[in-house]
Design an enzyme around this catalytic site. Structure first.
Site, short mmCIF file in Angstrom:
data_model
loop_
_atom_site.label_atom_id
_atom_site.label_comp_id
_atom_site.label_asym_id
_atom_site.label_seq_id
_atom_site.Cartn_x
_atom_site.Cartn_y
_atom_site.Cartn_z
N LYS A 1 0.83 -1.22 0.00
CA LYS A 1 0.00 0.00 0.00
C LYS A 1 0.85 1.25 0.00
CE LYS A 1 0.80 0.82 4.49
NZ LYS A 1 1.31 2.04 5.16
N THR B 1 -3.61 5.47 4.32
CA THR B 1 -2.30 5.91 3.86
C THR B 1 -2.39 6.78 2.61
OG1 THR B 1 -1.47 3.80 4.69
CG2 THR B 1 0.05 5.13 3.43
N VAL C 1 11.33 7.08 7.46
CA VAL C 1 11.61 6.28 6.27
C VAL C 1 10.32 6.09 5.49
CG1 VAL C 1 12.37 4.04 5.41
CG2 VAL C 1 13.52 5.09 7.38
#
Length: 336
Positions: free
Chosen positions: A191, A248, A279
């Site tokens: 995703k 997301t 990250v």
């Protein structure tokens, strides 16, 4: 009394530690940098990733890997995916036989194309029956602020998933169980690729229709690859699939969505990566996913175009026409 160690002091690792400590569980965060561990222990907050959120008294921070690992009932592994293997080698000498290992890292190791639980099982074979993966629509800041959400913990051993669920579940974080480790891990990892594409949509100003199309067709790519790799298709209709994908792709809190937006606005990839502490797993996952897609002979057109943008300098404005003008297909083409 339950004791938990959290390996990794980023936003998500710190958030999970906060959840457990607020529940009354003795929790220890490990940070490999001595100065950062001392600072967090002194200030009682993670000023880099979660500023102004106070640590409970039963949450401690250490740079001593033995202290973080020894005598723990559960270890949450929340390191960047490409660093997991080396961290496992650091903690291995201090690991108790009864400790549960729960991966909360969402990525695929580029060199081996292994999921995180596969890396754990390879490095720690004696713990193969005590491994699980945690995933779901969980934006760190919202969870740390006590806003409610849900997640899923998957293990090949049902009792391990239930044990992990019992420890992690709290009044603001509801955990379900699954036996589809492949689907839960691939949903969580893949995703991030689609979230970068959704960020391009924001940066280019393409609107809500395009965002819905990216999410939907992104889910098709994730599902095709997941099923080819052995996952249960229904997993991608759940929290680790469409749930995580929506959160997301839609939220500006998503580091992968932010990266896509900034790229679309003209910033260079290296400049973005160097300017942030977090990250963005979608960058490395794009490379790994395309290698897996080649292995399983699965089409991933969004991931392919994203790879050209990230690594070969393709103008994002040119990627969209390429996607729109591909050969016409049936919506469910590629599914068995």
């Amino acid at each position: 009394m339950v004791a938990v160690g959290v390996i990794g002091s980023g936003a998500w690792g710190t958030t999970l530690a906060l959840l457990l400590a607020r529940k009354g569980i003795s929790t220890t965060i490990w940070d490999h940098r001595v100065e950062r561990a001392l600072e967090m222990q002194r200030t009682r907050e993670n000023s880099v990733f979660l500023p102004n959120i106070r640590f409970p008294d039963n949450l401690s921070i250490t740079s001593d890997i033995a202290e973080a690992v020894q005598a723990k009932d559960l270890l949450l592994l929340v390191t960047p995916s490409q660093k997991l293997r080396e961290n496992l080698r650091l903690l291995a000498p201090y690991l108790a036989p009864e400790t549960l290992l729960v991966s909360a890292s969402k990525g695929i190791e580029i060199t081996s194309l292994q999921r995180m639980t596969e890396v754990i099982a390879e490095e720690l074979p004696d713990w193969r029956e005590r491994i699980a993966a945690l995933s779901g629509p969980n934006l760190s800041r919202e969870v740390a602020e006590g806003k409610p959400t849900a997640a899923v913990v998957a293990s090949d051993v049902p009792e391990v998933a239930i044990q992990a669920r019992t420890i992690i579940t709290c009044s603001t974080f509801r955990v379900y169980t699954s036996n589809d480790v492949i689907g839960v891990e691939l949903g969580g990892a893949l995703k991030n690729i689609i979230a970068i594409a959704a960020g391009f949509n924001v940066g280019l100003g393409y609107g809500e229709n395009a965002k819905a199309a990216i999410i939907t067709r992104g889910l098709a790519e994730i599902s095709r690859l997941g099923v080819a790799a052995g996952a249960n298709a229904l997993t991608f209709a759940g929290l680790a699939g469409i749930g995580d994908l929506i959160a997301t792709c839609a939220s500006p809190l998503s580091r992968n969505q932010q990266l896509g937006r900034r790229l679309a606005e003209g910033e260079k990839l290296n400049d973005i990566l160097q300017s942030t502490h977090s990250v963005a797993e979608g960058v490395s996952t794009t490379q790994a996913a395309l290698k897996l897609a080649a292995r399983y002979q699965v089409e991933m057109p969004i991931a392919r175009q994203l790879s050209l943008i990230l690594f070969e300098g393709l103008d994002p404005h040119k990627a969209v026409p390429e996607l729109m003008m591909r050969d016409p297909k049936g919506e469910l083409e590629g599914f068995a």
